[in-house]
Write an enzyme that holds these catalytic residues in place. Structure first.
Site, PDB file in Angstrom:
ATOM      1  N   GLU A 127      14.947 -27.918  -0.044  1.00 59.32           N
ATOM      2  CA  GLU A 127      14.318 -27.626  -1.336  1.00 59.32           C
ATOM      3  C   GLU A 127      13.322 -26.489  -1.149  1.00 59.32           C
ATOM      4  O   GLU A 127      12.860 -26.253  -0.031  1.00 59.32           O
ATOM      5  CB  GLU A 127      13.610 -28.863  -1.896  1.00 59.32           C
ATOM      6  CG  GLU A 127      12.532 -29.433  -0.989  1.00 59.32           C
ATOM      7  CD  GLU A 127      12.062 -30.805  -1.469  1.00 59.32           C
ATOM      8  OE1 GLU A 127      11.362 -30.840  -2.482  1.00 59.32           O
ATOM      9  OE2 GLU A 127      12.409 -31.816  -0.826  1.00 59.32           O
ATOM     10  N   LYS A 129       9.982 -24.462  -0.875  1.00 59.57           N
ATOM     11  CA  LYS A 129       8.659 -24.878  -0.410  1.00 59.57           C
ATOM     12  C   LYS A 129       7.627 -24.240  -1.331  1.00 59.57           C
ATOM     13  O   LYS A 129       7.410 -23.035  -1.292  1.00 59.57           O
ATOM     14  CB  LYS A 129       8.470 -24.398   1.026  1.00 59.57           C
ATOM     15  CG  LYS A 129       7.185 -24.864   1.662  1.00 59.57           C
ATOM     16  CD  LYS A 129       7.152 -24.435   3.128  1.00 59.57           C
ATOM     17  CE  LYS A 129       5.864 -24.881   3.786  1.00 59.57           C
ATOM     18  NZ  LYS A 129       4.670 -24.383   3.092  1.00 59.57           N
ATOM     19  N   ASP A 131       4.124 -23.208  -2.742  1.00 55.46           N
ATOM     20  CA  ASP A 131       2.862 -22.881  -2.098  1.00 55.46           C
ATOM     21  C   ASP A 131       1.735 -23.537  -2.894  1.00 55.46           C
ATOM     22  O   ASP A 131       1.218 -22.972  -3.845  1.00 55.46           O
ATOM     23  CB  ASP A 131       2.701 -21.360  -2.076  1.00 55.46           C
ATOM     24  CG  ASP A 131       1.586 -20.935  -1.154  1.00 55.46           C
ATOM     25  OD1 ASP A 131       1.066 -21.795  -0.421  1.00 55.46           O
ATOM     26  OD2 ASP A 131       1.227 -19.751  -1.178  1.00 55.46           O
ATOM     27  N   TYR A 236       7.973 -35.259  -2.575  1.00 50.93           N
ATOM     28  CA  TYR A 236       9.109 -35.041  -1.675  1.00 50.93           C
ATOM     29  C   TYR A 236       9.210 -36.052  -0.537  1.00 50.93           C
ATOM     30  O   TYR A 236      10.067 -35.929   0.315  1.00 50.93           O
ATOM     31  CB  TYR A 236       9.084 -33.625  -1.102  1.00 50.93           C
ATOM     32  CG  TYR A 236       7.713 -33.075  -0.762  1.00 50.93           C
ATOM     33  CD1 TYR A 236       6.953 -33.635   0.262  1.00 50.93           C
ATOM     34  CD2 TYR A 236       7.192 -31.990  -1.471  1.00 50.93           C
ATOM     35  CE1 TYR A 236       5.706 -33.121   0.574  1.00 50.93           C
ATOM     36  CE2 TYR A 236       5.940 -31.469  -1.162  1.00 50.93           C
ATOM     37  CZ  TYR A 236       5.195 -32.046  -0.135  1.00 50.93           C
ATOM     38  OH  TYR A 236       3.963 -31.541   0.172  1.00 50.93           O
ATOM     39  N   LYS A 324      10.238 -20.210   6.609  1.00 51.05           N
ATOM     40  CA  LYS A 324       9.349 -19.350   5.816  1.00 51.05           C
ATOM     41  C   LYS A 324       9.990 -17.986   5.587  1.00 51.05           C
ATOM     42  O   LYS A 324      10.840 -17.543   6.348  1.00 51.05           O
ATOM     43  CB  LYS A 324       8.012 -19.158   6.555  1.00 51.05           C
ATOM     44  CG  LYS A 324       7.284 -20.457   6.868  1.00 51.05           C
ATOM     45  CD  LYS A 324       6.595 -21.059   5.658  1.00 51.05           C
ATOM     46  CE  LYS A 324       5.180 -20.549   5.487  1.00 51.05           C
ATOM     47  NZ  LYS A 324       4.253 -21.035   6.497  1.00 51.05           N
ATOM     48  N   CYS A 418      -3.136  24.135   9.505  1.00 51.39           N
ATOM     49  CA  CYS A 418      -1.825  23.563   9.212  1.00 51.39           C
ATOM     50  C   CYS A 418      -1.185  23.108  10.524  1.00 51.39           C
ATOM     51  O   CYS A 418      -1.128  23.883  11.479  1.00 51.39           O
ATOM     52  CB  CYS A 418      -0.946  24.602   8.532  1.00 51.39           C
ATOM     53  SG  CYS A 418       0.772  24.104   8.423  1.00 51.39           S
ATOM     54  N   CYS A 421       2.018  25.697  11.177  1.00 51.34           N
ATOM     55  CA  CYS A 421       1.905  27.124  11.466  1.00 51.34           C
ATOM     56  C   CYS A 421       0.516  27.517  11.951  1.00 51.34           C
ATOM     57  O   CYS A 421       0.307  28.654  12.374  1.00 51.34           O
ATOM     58  CB  CYS A 421       2.274  27.942  10.232  1.00 51.34           C
ATOM     59  SG  CYS A 421       1.078  27.757   8.904  1.00 51.34           S
ATOM     60  N   CYS A 437      -1.521  23.995   3.009  1.00 50.98           N
ATOM     61  CA  CYS A 437      -1.429  25.107   3.949  1.00 50.98           C
ATOM     62  C   CYS A 437      -1.528  26.402   3.146  1.00 50.98           C
ATOM     63  O   CYS A 437      -0.908  26.548   2.102  1.00 50.98           O
ATOM     64  CB  CYS A 437      -0.100  25.039   4.691  1.00 50.98           C
ATOM     65  SG  CYS A 437       0.238  26.512   5.659  1.00 50.98           S
ATOM     66  N   CYS A 442       4.696  29.678   5.778  1.00 52.93           N
ATOM     67  CA  CYS A 442       4.661  28.538   6.706  1.00 52.93           C
ATOM     68  C   CYS A 442       6.079  28.015   6.937  1.00 52.93           C
ATOM     69  O   CYS A 442       6.821  27.754   5.993  1.00 52.93           O
ATOM     70  CB  CYS A 442       3.793  27.419   6.134  1.00 52.93           C
ATOM     71  SG  CYS A 442       3.774  25.951   7.162  1.00 52.93           S
TER      72      CYS A 442
HETATM   73 ZN   LIG Z   1       1.562  25.965   7.445  1.00 54.69          ZN
END
Ligand SMILES: [Zn+2]
Length: 688
Positions: A127, A129, A131, A236, A324, A418, A421, A437, A442
């Protein structure tokens, strides 16, 4: 000597960490058990306890009797009368994987190996569970005598006065018998939401979950609080009855039902562990559809005589197991932060963790998004953090446990350069959260742009994967996007990767890509914030206001007449998107590149549109969970084709939430906001 030194250093480090962990765990225990409140999830707390146990295993001389690892169960609050349970209240062992479950069955089989009457196959009762809060009910001659919490398993708290207010608990059974019954007290999700809404209005702290809210209600001396919270109860287990109890677990539940108790409607009997595991997995996806929290399924050997024969360990029955769901949270340590450049030049900080298992997968990295997020989390290198990962969702840092911060924890500074680059980075404007950047050439930005341009989200040119695109860039064959349209078969054949046939295929694919719909072209340009759906809205507006657009030249001319205000009049295009579109076309380099496309033979073709009636005009949809008969993409298409828009998050402005199997938090949010929800059948009925 050196080895001994490093060993003692390691021990010293472990000792410090153990002390910190104990303090932190004790703090959360106090919140949870004494104040009925919670700052972090059970999964995160378990993760901390697990780290402690592992360290203590490694350095067993550091174990002390007061360590949280040495504790069993909870302790009764002083203010309640104590009750000794008639039957010991066991807790169940947990399993998280099928292998765990198989080992469990194997162990039971071995225990019965000398037993001539052992079955070929175990039969199981299972069954969901729920919580909630475990409760032990004692009936005398059919009348509820007392109700007690689990406590330490032997002695619990007398909470009869609160339990009496719960309608699902019978005050009198249908038979005048003595019996001891065990069950779970829990709160419905919608009641929980209403409760928190009321508390938010009156400025009271919110409950973290329904279990806290139920526990808080029951452990009050004033029973009217429990009554207000509309709690529910399923049972239960039963024992010590004055009449015979059925010999099968599943029949026992039927027996309890006949006595007038509420039993979970999803109880089932499985003839193999395989069936049990399949049901467990199925509950993993459908659990959110129930109006109560489910954290797994409970499996029990169905034959009570067999239960008796496999017996108990020191703390739990061998004949039952809590299967679980994999925890969606875990704790780990932030080791480092690296940076990534994206297609738009945006630099994203990425967290690097000690590897940790969350929801079934090992997590080592998570995006920290931007520096506002880093500030909000107040995260530092060396910090212990809670990582959240559910379903297919990418892992996120949810919280920093500041109690575990080491003294040398290092602040995270924005990058100056960056990472690709080396060019300086800057913020586009002062209230913009992202660093970008500054180098228009780049390499990473260009490669990301190019890959997007030819990829599935863009022109979708078959045979142009990331590796090949990078290679073209490295050998200088492609230095800007329009170069793709100039690629010649002879050039390709000079590269090692290409043979006659693959070169032919690629040239043919590029030839096909030269004929493109306006929508696909706009989409492929990688205008920030403009994906397929926005491209479609934008093109629709463009053609309504400027007439049909048959070439790139006409597109550029039409753009001269497009204003921010005009774009903002389109439903589904917001301020930032409109600004992004206008800025893109105002940029000389972008216009030049578009002219270059035309020069290289790119032609705009009409979209083959099956005109659908615009029944979803101005309607906003959100999709959650998986649909059985439609893919996510098809469902989105069906909505946009009919004039609707699809959003990724639920707000008060959402018109419909389409709910599939295993819906996420969007479903809960829709319910909380009162947004109309559609199941798959209802949605299909609307579009057919
Ligand atoms: Zn760059």
């Amino acid at each position: 000597m050196a080895a001994t030194n490093s060993k003692s250093l390691e021990r010293e480090r472990a000792k410090k960490r153990i002390e910190q962990l104990r303090k932190e765990i004790e703090h959360h225990r106090y919140l949870y058990h004494v104040l009925d409140t919670q700052e972090i999830s059970d999964a995160a707390n378990d993760s901390l306890k697990n780290e402690l146990v592992q360290l203590e295993k490694q350095f067993s001389e550091l174990i002390t009797p007061d360590s949280p690892s040495q504790r069993i169960g909870g302790v009764a609050l002083q203010k309640f009368e104590k009750i000794r349970h008639e039957t010991r209240q066991w807790s169940l062992d947990d399993a998280f994987t099928r292998e765990d479950a198989l080992r469990w069955e194997e162990r039971n089989r071995n225990l019965l190996s000398d037993d001539a009457t052992k079955p070929a196959q175990f039969e199981y009762e299972i069954e969901p569970k729920i919580d909630g809060l475990h409760i032990a009910l004692t009936y005398r001659e059919g009348v509820l005598q007392s109700a007690a919490t689990r406590g330490d398993g032997f002695i619990g708290e007398n909470v009869t006065h609160s339990i009496r207010t719960i309608e699902a608990v019978p005050l009198r059974l249908d038979k005048q018998i003595d019996i001891f019954i065990e069950g779970e007290i829990f709160m419905h999700k919608d009641e929980f939401e209403k409760l928190n809404q009321r508390r938010a209005k009156s400025g009271e702290p919110l409950f973290a979950n329904p279990r806290n809210a139920s526990a808080g209600a029951i452990r009050q001396l004033d029973p009217s609080i429990a009554a207000q919270r509309k709690l529910d109860c399923v049972v239960y287990e039963c024992s010590n009855a004055s009449i015979p109890i059925p010999a099968k677990q599943s029949d026992k539940l039927q027996f309890l039902r006949e006595l007038g108790c509420k039993v979970n409607p999803y109880v089932s009997v499985q003839r193999s562990l395989e069936g049990v595991c399949n049901a467990w997995q199925e509950w993993g996806t459908r659990r959110s559809q129930e109006n109560y929290w489910i954290d797994g399924v409970v499996v029990k050997i169905n034959d009570i005589e067999l239960q008796r024969r496999v017996g108990y360990t020191g703390k739990s029955p061998r004949w039952a197991l809590a299967l679980k769901f994999a925890p969606e949270e875990a704790t780990t340590v932030l080791k480092d932060v690296t940076y990534q450049v994206g297609r738009t030049g945006k630099i994203t900080p990425v967290a690097v963790f000690e590897p940790v298992k969350v929801h079934g997968t090992i997590v080592q990295h998570a995006s920290l998004h931007n520096f506002d997020e880093i500030q909000r989390l107040d995260i530092r290198i060396g910090d212990t953090v809670i990582i959240h990962k559910a379903g297919d969702i990418i892992p996120q840092v949810k919280q920093v446990l500041k109690g575990l911060r080491p003294p040398h924890a290092q602040a995270i500074k924005p990058p100056k350069k960056c990472p690709s680059c080396g060019a300086p980075v800057h913020k586009e404007d002062s209230d913009y959260v992202d660093y970008v950047c500054s180098n228009p050439r780049c390499r990473t930005i260009f490669l990301e742009e190019l890959t997007y341009f030819v990829g599935k989200g863009g022109l979708d040119i078959k045979g142009l994967g990331t590796k090949i695109v990078e290679h073209f860039a490295d050998v200088g064959l492609v230095t800007k996007r329009s170069d793709i349209f100039g690629l010649q078969k002879a050039e390709l054949l000079e590269l090692e990767r290409f043979a006659e046939k693959s070169a032919d295929n690629l040239v043919a694919a590029i030839e096909r890509a030269r004929r493109v719909t306006l929508r696909a072209l706009i989409r492929s340009l990688g205008i920030p914030l403009v994906g397929d759906q926005t491209a479609s809205l934008f093109v629709g507006y463009l053609e309504r206001s400027q007439g049909a657009i048959r070439s790139i030249r006409e597109l550029l001319r039409a753009m001269d007449s497009i204003t921010l205000e005009g774009l903002l009049s389109v439903h589904g295009i917001g301020e930032r998107v409109a600004q992004s579109i206008v800025a893109f076309f105002a940029h000389a380099a972008n216009r030049k590149e578009l002219q270059e496309f035309e020069h290289r033979g790119v032609r705009i073709i009409r979209e083959q549109r099956h005109q659908k009636s615009q029944i979803f005009n101005n309607k906003t949809f959100v999709l959650t969970g998986s649909l059985e008969r439609l893919s996510r993409a098809k469902a989105q298409h069906a909505i946009t084709q009919r004039g609707g828009t699809v959003s990724s998050s639920v707000s008060a402005k959402t018109d419909y939430v389409v709910v599939g199997l295993g819906p996420g938090s969007k479903y809960d949010k829709a319910r909380a906001l009162g947004v109309k929800t559609l199941n798959e059948a209802q949605f299909l009925a609307m579009i057919n």
